[in-house]
Write a protein that holds these residues in place. Structure first.
Motif, short mmCIF file in Angstrom:
data_model
loop_
_atom_site.label_atom_id
_atom_site.label_comp_id
_atom_site.label_asym_id
_atom_site.label_seq_id
_atom_site.Cartn_x
_atom_site.Cartn_y
_atom_site.Cartn_z
N SER A 133 1.38 -0.73 6.09
CA SER A 133 2.45 -1.09 5.15
C SER A 133 3.75 -1.45 5.85
N ILE A 154 -5.88 -7.42 3.15
CA ILE A 154 -5.29 -7.53 1.82
C ILE A 154 -4.06 -6.63 1.70
N TYR A 155 -3.00 -7.22 1.18
CA TYR A 155 -1.77 -6.47 0.94
C TYR A 155 -1.35 -6.64 -0.51
N PHE A 156 -0.58 -5.68 -0.97
CA PHE A 156 -0.09 -5.72 -2.34
C PHE A 156 1.44 -5.70 -2.35
N CYS A 175 -2.45 0.55 3.89
CA CYS A 175 -2.71 0.37 5.32
C CYS A 175 -1.73 -0.65 5.92
N TYR A 221 -4.85 -2.37 11.14
CA TYR A 221 -5.24 -2.46 9.73
C TYR A 221 -6.69 -2.03 9.60
N PHE A 222 -6.94 -1.12 8.67
CA PHE A 222 -8.29 -0.66 8.40
C PHE A 222 -8.77 -1.35 7.14
N GLN A 263 4.38 -7.34 0.20
CA GLN A 263 3.63 -7.88 1.34
C GLN A 263 2.48 -8.78 0.93
N LEU A 303 -6.67 0.54 1.48
CA LEU A 303 -6.31 -0.80 1.95
C LEU A 303 -4.88 -1.16 1.58
N GLY A 304 -4.48 -0.73 0.38
CA GLY A 304 -3.14 -1.07 -0.09
C GLY A 304 -2.05 -0.40 0.71
N THR A 328 -9.44 0.82 -2.42
CA THR A 328 -8.28 -0.02 -2.76
C THR A 328 -6.98 0.64 -2.34
#
Lengths: 200, 335
Positions: free
Chosen positions: B21, A175-177, B19, A142-143, A180, B16-17, B13
């Motif tokens: 997944s 942080i995930y959206f 990444c 994860y970056f 997830q 990160l979103g 954003t």
């Protein structure tokens, strides 16, 4: 096991720098001024504290039994804006073990802002840093972002070398959206270690 | 300037979103990992497990191990044991002549310190248990005997069958071979049944549900079928996209007062609540939020056998890499 030995050897090298630097002892009053630069080598322990899961039923989860005491190492460069404030960049690396014998690692690259309190030959830097971190365990990478805040206690041995202890609190968001989002977490760590700083 | 800052924040954003997944969350994985012990059998393929009262025995190939505290001890005593069963609070096993060119099998009993001969046979044998009934296959002609009493087998009129598994619901006993099922009360001549529908795969395992006394069969392609209480009128229930290589990997257990069918596959195990048709990987519990993350090894292991424990809410999974126990609280422990 090899990492542990490597870590011990680096600590010994760091301590040996102190005896090397003693040979050029000088008197000084004000070690830093605008344009002064420092280069630091830091080695220490990474203490995993806890994880915050804002979207889970159990929000605070301790790292205890989940992540071993780890090791950290970092290189930092800074330049002084005046005799107290400095800005710089740092590259760090950590490792710690998980219950299933995976290695968790962080590789943060941060921009740092430091204010130095000076007391004779001693200095107490207050450090803030923010940047990006490669966060990795097992096959997952994860970056993300990272924020650091901490303080140190240094003894200026001479005009060039200072040695001391330093501790920093690290906040590592992951942080995930979407689906997830429940895996969103904030890792909290403490970096405690020895530091050697070269002033030029 | 403000525009560039906003663009940079949007870019960060988005990065990160997207990444990791496909990942499960790095800190989430760390929080859910469970340390497993190593033992004398933890790295071995465990083909079978049997509880005798509170004593647990495991078979790895032709070796039998007994667990005492956390230590496993090989109690084979030099015998090559091909199957183990529990009978009258004792462990029984069958051995065959080590020379593949010679026939000869024995049923042996284990008293906790040594093996004793129970019955000697002129041909190789296979002994297995089906819901407190005992099935014995004799020799290359596959003469079948079955009984609820291990000391007095009754010959069947059927022959030429390579029986893989059996189940008994208190009235009806069913045996399966690779492509046929046979039903009867155990101990007498059995009748061949015809699978209906698209049951074309190679059969692998059979079990019952104690809620309805229905029978369930699974084939090598993961197709699950269900019969009525008489072992007839087979219908398709559902299918899983997994291969099932070994017989015995179909079992049932009651967990928190709900009965589940437990299906061991070449890629972990699945469960289906009796009365439903949904087959899924183990679902989250209060103690295990994500099964795959907490037990990544078990989640993908080949399951040889599902064995319900005599202790409520517990069962064993004999896998290609060690024996696992499902504990009362929903966690799993490698044995």
């Amino acid at each position: 096991m090899n990492k542990k030995y490597f870590f011990i050897i680096l600590l010994i090298l760091l301590v040996s720098l102190a005896s090397f630097a003693q040979e050029t002892e000088e008197n000084f009053l004000e070690p830093y001024s605008r344009g002064s630069q420092t280069f630091s080598i830091n080695l220490g322990l990474l203490v995993p504290l806890f994880i915050i899961f804002p979207n889970q039923d159990t929000v605070f989860v301790s790292f205890q039994n989940q992540l071993s005491l780890g090791g950290t190492g970092s290189l930092e460069w800074a330049t002084y804006l005046d005799n107290r404030w400095s800005i710089g960049v740092g590259l760090a690396g950590t490792f710690a073990g998980t219950p299933q014998e995976n290695t968790h690692s962080l590789i943060p690259i941060t921009a740092n802002l430091t204010y130095n309190f000076l007391f004779n030959s001693f200095e107490v830097p207050l450090i803030m840093g923010a940047g990006f971190a490669v966060n990795q365990v097992d096959t997952q990478v994860y970056f993300g972002l990272i924020a650091k805040i901490g303080a140190g206690f240094f003894w200026n041995m001479n005009a060039e070398w200072a040695f001391g202890l330093r501790t920093q609190y690290w906040l590592v968001p992951e942080i995930y959206f979407g689906e997830q989002a429940d895996k969103t977490a904030y890792g909290n760590f403490l970096d405690i270690g020895l530091s050697a700083k070269f002033h030029f | 300037m403000k525009k560039y800052i906003i663009l940079m924040l949007v870019a960060i954003t988005l990065i990160l979103g997207s990444c990791n997944s496909d990942g499960n969350g790095i800190f989430f994985q760390i929080s859910q990992e469970v340390k497993q012990i190593t033992s004398e059998i933890s790295e071995l393929p465990v083909h079978q497990v049997v509880e005798v009262d509170s004593t647990v025995y495991a078979r790895t190939g032709s070796k039998v191990w007994v667990k005492s505290a956390s230590k496993w001890t090989d109690v084979s005593k030099g015998n090559h044991i091909y199957n183990i069963v529990e009978y009258n609070s004792s462990l029984y096993g069958n051995i065959n002549n080590d020379d593949v060119n010679l026939n000869g099998g024995k049923i042996m009993s284990y008293d906790g310190s040594s093996w004793s001969l129970v019955t000697d046979y002129a041909t190789d044998i296979t002994l297995f248990e089906a819901d407190d009934n005992y099935i014995l296959l004799e020799g290359t002609t596959d003469i079948l005997s079955s009984t609820s009493d291990l000391s007095s087998f009754v010959s069947s009129t059927l022959s030429g069958m390579n029986i893989l598994d059996g189940a008994y619901n208190g009235t009806i006993g069913i045996l399966i071979s690779k492509n046929k099922i046979y039903e009867s009360a155990f101990g007498v001549a059995m009748t061949e049944q015809t699978l209906i529908g698209d049951a074309t795969g190679e059969l692998r395992g059979i079990t019952i549900d104690t809620t309805n006394n229905f029978f369930y069969i699974i084939n090598s392609s993961g197709d699950l079928y269900k019969s009525d209480v008489n072992g007839q009128n087979w219908v398709s229930v559902n299918s899983i996209s997994e291969h099932i290589s070994y017989n015995g990997a179909l079992g049932n257990d009651i967990i928190d007062l709900t009965e589940y069918l437990i299906i061991g596959t070449d890629n972990g195990y699945y469960e289906m609540e009796i009365g439903t048709t949904t087959i899924s990987k183990p679902s989250a519990t209060t103690s295990v939020l994500d099964f795959d993350t907490s037990y990544p090894e078990l989640a993908t292991e080949l399951v040889f056998e599902v064995y319900p424990s005599s202790t409520a809410n517990e069962f064993y999974l004999a896998t290609s890499k060690g024996l696992w126990k499902r504990n009362t609280d929903g966690t799993f422990t490698k044995q």
